[in-house]
Design a protein around this motif. Structure first.
Motif, PDB file in Angstrom:
ATOM      1  N   ILE A 143       0.847  -1.185   0.000  1.00 52.09           N
ATOM      2  CA  ILE A 143       0.000   0.000   0.000  1.00 52.09           C
ATOM      3  C   ILE A 143       0.886   1.239   0.000  1.00 52.09           C
ATOM      4  CG2 ILE A 143      -1.738   1.312   1.268  1.00 52.09           C
ATOM      5  CD1 ILE A 143      -2.750  -1.315   2.414  1.00 52.09           C
ATOM      6  N   LEU A 144       0.724   2.065  -1.006  1.00 52.93           N
ATOM      7  CA  LEU A 144       1.539   3.266  -1.129  1.00 52.93           C
ATOM      8  C   LEU A 144       0.800   4.473  -0.573  1.00 52.93           C
ATOM      9  CD1 LEU A 144       2.918   2.806  -4.761  1.00 52.93           C
ATOM     10  CD2 LEU A 144       4.047   2.219  -2.604  1.00 52.93           C
ATOM     11  N   LYS A 145       1.550   5.381  -0.011  1.00 53.70           N
ATOM     12  CA  LYS A 145       0.979   6.622   0.513  1.00 53.70           C
ATOM     13  C   LYS A 145       1.697   7.802  -0.100  1.00 53.70           C
ATOM     14  CE  LYS A 145      -0.185   9.133   4.746  1.00 53.70           C
ATOM     15  NZ  LYS A 145      -0.120   9.161   6.226  1.00 53.70           N
ATOM     16  N   HIS A 146       0.929   8.687  -0.701  1.00 51.57           N
ATOM     17  CA  HIS A 146       1.526   9.881  -1.302  1.00 51.57           C
ATOM     18  C   HIS A 146       1.959  10.841  -0.190  1.00 51.57           C
ATOM     19  CE1 HIS A 146       1.970  13.533  -3.664  1.00 51.57           C
ATOM     20  NE2 HIS A 146       1.959  12.774  -4.750  1.00 51.57           N
ATOM     21  N   PRO A 147       3.170  11.416  -0.310  1.00 46.24           N
ATOM     22  CA  PRO A 147       3.662  12.300   0.762  1.00 46.24           C
ATOM     23  C   PRO A 147       2.823  13.545   0.972  1.00 46.24           C
ATOM     24  CG  PRO A 147       5.096  12.400  -1.168  1.00 46.24           C
ATOM     25  CD  PRO A 147       4.163  11.242  -1.376  1.00 46.24           C
ATOM     26  N   PHE A 148       2.009  13.925  -0.024  1.00 45.43           N
ATOM     27  CA  PHE A 148       1.197  15.130   0.093  1.00 45.43           C
ATOM     28  C   PHE A 148      -0.296  14.814   0.175  1.00 45.43           C
ATOM     29  CE2 PHE A 148       4.983  16.573  -2.376  1.00 45.43           C
ATOM     30  CZ  PHE A 148       5.529  17.350  -1.372  1.00 45.43           C
ATOM     31  N   SER A 149      -0.640  13.578   0.541  1.00 50.18           N
ATOM     32  CA  SER A 149      -2.046  13.159   0.529  1.00 50.18           C
ATOM     33  C   SER A 149      -2.905  13.953   1.510  1.00 50.18           C
ATOM     34  CB  SER A 149      -2.150  11.665   0.833  1.00 50.18           C
ATOM     35  OG  SER A 149      -1.606  11.385   2.119  1.00 50.18           O
ATOM     36  N   ASN A 150      -2.310  14.456   2.582  1.00 55.86           N
ATOM     37  CA  ASN A 150      -3.100  15.197   3.577  1.00 55.86           C
ATOM     38  C   ASN A 150      -2.744  16.671   3.605  1.00 55.86           C
ATOM     39  OD1 ASN A 150      -0.550  14.917   4.597  1.00 55.86           O
ATOM     40  ND2 ASN A 150      -1.197  14.491   6.702  1.00 55.86           N
ATOM     41  N   ILE A 151      -2.184  17.171   2.527  1.00 55.49           N
ATOM     42  CA  ILE A 151      -1.671  18.533   2.520  1.00 55.49           C
ATOM     43  C   ILE A 151      -2.777  19.575   2.699  1.00 55.49           C
ATOM     44  CG2 ILE A 151      -1.793  18.815   0.004  1.00 55.49           C
ATOM     45  CD1 ILE A 151       0.852  20.358   0.156  1.00 55.49           C
ATOM     46  N   LEU A 152      -4.007  19.232   2.321  1.00 55.87           N
ATOM     47  CA  LEU A 152      -5.108  20.191   2.398  1.00 55.87           C
ATOM     48  C   LEU A 152      -6.008  19.975   3.616  1.00 55.87           C
ATOM     49  CD1 LEU A 152      -6.100  20.398  -1.375  1.00 55.87           C
ATOM     50  CD2 LEU A 152      -4.902  22.116  -0.027  1.00 55.87           C
ATOM     51  N   ASP A 153      -5.569  19.154   4.559  1.00 58.76           N
ATOM     52  CA  ASP A 153      -6.390  18.902   5.741  1.00 58.76           C
ATOM     53  C   ASP A 153      -6.616  20.167   6.567  1.00 58.76           C
ATOM     54  OD1 ASP A 153      -6.581  16.317   4.985  1.00 58.76           O
ATOM     55  OD2 ASP A 153      -5.264  15.488   6.538  1.00 58.76           O
ATOM     56  N   ASN A 154      -5.596  20.993   6.683  1.00 59.75           N
ATOM     57  CA  ASN A 154      -5.688  22.231   7.476  1.00 59.75           C
ATOM     58  C   ASN A 154      -5.108  23.397   6.675  1.00 59.75           C
ATOM     59  OD1 ASN A 154      -6.656  21.186  10.181  1.00 59.75           O
ATOM     60  ND2 ASN A 154      -4.801  19.937   9.908  1.00 59.75           N
ATOM     61  N   PRO A 155      -5.897  23.974   5.773  1.00 57.87           N
ATOM     62  CA  PRO A 155      -5.392  25.086   4.952  1.00 57.87           C
ATOM     63  C   PRO A 155      -4.875  26.234   5.814  1.00 57.87           C
ATOM     64  CG  PRO A 155      -7.498  24.303   4.120  1.00 57.87           C
ATOM     65  CD  PRO A 155      -7.287  23.633   5.435  1.00 57.87           C
ATOM     66  N   ASP A 156      -3.708  26.735   5.455  1.00 55.14           N
ATOM     67  CA  ASP A 156      -3.032  27.774   6.227  1.00 55.14           C
ATOM     68  C   ASP A 156      -3.197  29.125   5.539  1.00 55.14           C
ATOM     69  OD1 ASP A 156      -1.338  29.187   7.944  1.00 55.14           O
ATOM     70  OD2 ASP A 156       0.458  28.634   6.813  1.00 55.14           O
TER      71      ASP A 156
ATOM     72  N   ASP B 125     -13.906  29.220  -5.287  1.00 55.93           N
ATOM     73  CA  ASP B 125     -13.126  30.376  -4.858  1.00 55.93           C
ATOM     74  C   ASP B 125     -12.047  29.928  -3.876  1.00 55.93           C
ATOM     75  OD1 ASP B 125     -15.462  31.485  -6.041  1.00 55.93           O
ATOM     76  OD2 ASP B 125     -15.068  33.368  -4.996  1.00 55.93           O
ATOM     77  N   ILE B 126     -10.814  30.275  -4.162  1.00 53.56           N
ATOM     78  CA  ILE B 126      -9.724  30.132  -3.202  1.00 53.56           C
ATOM     79  C   ILE B 126      -9.557  31.512  -2.569  1.00 53.56           C
ATOM     80  CG2 ILE B 126      -7.266  29.648  -2.881  1.00 53.56           C
ATOM     81  CD1 ILE B 126      -7.393  27.826  -5.316  1.00 53.56           C
ATOM     82  N   VAL B 127      -9.810  31.600  -1.277  1.00 56.38           N
ATOM     83  CA  VAL B 127      -9.904  32.900  -0.608  1.00 56.38           C
ATOM     84  C   VAL B 127      -8.777  33.059   0.414  1.00 56.38           C
ATOM     85  CG1 VAL B 127     -11.417  34.483   0.629  1.00 56.38           C
ATOM     86  CG2 VAL B 127     -12.418  32.711  -0.848  1.00 56.38           C
ATOM     87  N   LEU B 128      -7.903  34.021   0.172  1.00 54.30           N
ATOM     88  CA  LEU B 128      -6.834  34.311   1.123  1.00 54.30           C
ATOM     89  C   LEU B 128      -7.447  34.937   2.371  1.00 54.30           C
ATOM     90  CD1 LEU B 128      -4.144  35.839  -1.291  1.00 54.30           C
ATOM     91  CD2 LEU B 128      -4.486  33.440  -0.646  1.00 54.30           C
ATOM     92  N   LYS B 129      -7.020  34.446   3.544  1.00 54.00           N
ATOM     93  CA  LYS B 129      -7.590  34.963   4.785  1.00 54.00           C
ATOM     94  C   LYS B 129      -6.545  34.923   5.895  1.00 54.00           C
ATOM     95  CE  LYS B 129     -11.526  34.616   7.947  1.00 54.00           C
ATOM     96  NZ  LYS B 129     -12.712  33.842   8.365  1.00 54.00           N
TER      97      LYS B 129
ATOM     98  N   GLN C  64       0.295  24.397  -0.214  1.00 58.07           N
ATOM     99  CA  GLN C  64      -1.129  24.125  -0.096  1.00 58.07           C
ATOM    100  C   GLN C  64      -1.934  24.790  -1.210  1.00 58.07           C
ATOM    101  OE1 GLN C  64      -2.016  25.319   4.009  1.00 58.07           O
ATOM    102  NE2 GLN C  64      -2.163  23.147   4.533  1.00 58.07           N
ATOM    103  N   LEU C  65      -1.561  26.004  -1.574  1.00 62.35           N
ATOM    104  CA  LEU C  65      -2.254  26.678  -2.668  1.00 62.35           C
ATOM    105  C   LEU C  65      -2.086  25.895  -3.969  1.00 62.35           C
ATOM    106  CD1 LEU C  65      -1.417  30.404  -1.877  1.00 62.35           C
ATOM    107  CD2 LEU C  65      -3.683  29.373  -1.856  1.00 62.35           C
ATOM    108  N   ARG C  66      -0.874  25.415  -4.216  1.00 61.36           N
ATOM    109  CA  ARG C  66      -0.653  24.580  -5.399  1.00 61.36           C
ATOM    110  C   ARG C  66      -1.571  23.363  -5.364  1.00 61.36           C
ATOM    111  NH1 ARG C  66       1.416  19.984  -5.455  1.00 61.36           N
ATOM    112  NH2 ARG C  66       2.537  20.263  -3.484  1.00 61.36           N
ATOM    113  N   ALA C  67      -1.619  22.700  -4.223  1.00 64.58           N
ATOM    114  CA  ALA C  67      -2.457  21.504  -4.096  1.00 64.58           C
ATOM    115  C   ALA C  67      -3.934  21.838  -4.278  1.00 64.58           C
ATOM    116  CB  ALA C  67      -2.217  20.857  -2.737  1.00 64.58           C
ATOM    117  N   ALA C  68      -4.358  23.003  -3.800  1.00 62.73           N
ATOM    118  CA  ALA C  68      -5.759  23.407  -3.942  1.00 62.73           C
ATOM    119  C   ALA C  68      -6.121  23.587  -5.413  1.00 62.73           C
ATOM    120  CB  ALA C  68      -6.015  24.692  -3.169  1.00 62.73           C
ATOM    121  N   PHE C  69      -5.246  24.240  -6.171  1.00 65.44           N
ATOM    122  CA  PHE C  69      -5.504  24.399  -7.603  1.00 65.44           C
ATOM    123  C   PHE C  69      -5.556  23.044  -8.299  1.00 65.44           C
ATOM    124  CE2 PHE C  69      -4.153  28.873  -7.081  1.00 65.44           C
ATOM    125  CZ  PHE C  69      -5.145  29.491  -7.823  1.00 65.44           C
TER     126      PHE C  69
END
Length: 269
Positions: free
Chosen positions: A4-17, A31-35, A49-54
């Protein structure tokens, strides 16, 4: 034996910063909203995270159009200055790749700018397909004041848009230009009063949604890939793209709708 493989960025969007994502399925819009008030400073981890969101929204079939906007008085005053000193050279070398995510995205991306749009805030806006600038917008690449240069594609993209003379004026003098001047120079797609920014963006979203998704994706890819080509090469690429669309369901629908004097119903095939 199965592994079973796990991508190193699989949870990158769990807590957007420093940002969040809104999805409006009925409008096929995300909408990606800077806050991060008051200046929406973009931190180092946030870039990944922004890259991953796009990338996630690009793969989401519910979405046709992506909007990058910000809450508060300013779009973004730029990056976290101390973060550059703390980041490894390997991490810094990826900055331009992350910021180029809107360009790589196959869907149309709109930046809604207001107030300060500095540094990486300006650079990621330049990577979008459309920039709607409010009259309050101030664009700048202020890195010279730190003994640096833009590091996420800002000077390169700007030079393609407005030429070397105006780019030197902005980059080498850390000069700020207003939204209206950015529009006149060809940096901004449109400049509107601040009170009309949201409605101008919504209007553009609705307009883009009215076209064939397949034709939109093809046009974006073709224009991006032929930007540095010889004219003869660009014309040949355009011809191949046109030929491929010729056999699409959307083109057939568009022709039939035109002759039937009705609105087309594009499906993206």
């Amino acid at each position: 034996m199965t592994t079973i493989l796990k991508h190193p960025f699989s949870n990158i969007l769990d807590n957007p910063d420093g940002f969040y994502v809104e999805i409006n399925e009925s409008q096929q819009r995300a909408d990606i909203v800077l806050k991060r008030p008051p200046f929406n400073v973009i931190q180092m981890p946030q870039r990944d995270q922004l890259r991953a969101a796009f990338e996630a929204l690009d793969a989401d079939d519910r979405i046709r159009i992506i909007v990058l906007r910000a809450e508060g008085e300013h779009f973004s005053s730029g990056g976290d200055i101390k973060g550059f000193l703390e980041a490894t050279p390997e991490h810094v070398s990826k900055l331009a790749w992350n910021v180029a995510a809107p360009t790589r995205c196959t869907k149309p991306v709109i930046a809604a700018n207001h107030g300060y749009c500095f540094g990486v805030g300006f650079e990621i806006s330049l990577a979008c397909d459309f920039r709607i600038a409010a009259e309050s917008t101030l664009y700048a690449l202020p890195e010279q004041k730190l003994g640096q240069i833009p590091g996420s594609g800002g000077s390169a993209r700007l030079q393609k848009m407005i030429g070397i003379t105006r780019t030197k004026d902005i980059v080498m003098r850390s000069r700020r230009i207003k939204g209206q001047q950015a529009y006149e120079w060809g940096v901004a797609t449109e400049c509107v009063p601040d009170s009309e920014l949201a409605s101008a963006v919504s209007k553009l979203v609705d307009e883009l949604r009215s076209f064939s998704p397949l034709a939109q994706r093809t046009a974006k890819k073709m224009l991006n890939e032929t930007e540095d080509c010889l004219l003869t090469t660009a014309i040949e690429v355009e011809g191949h793209c046109y030929s491929r669309l010729r056999n699409s369901e959307d083109f057939k629908e568009g022709v039939e709708a035109f002759h039937g004097k009705r609105q087309p119903n594009f499906v993206g095939r």
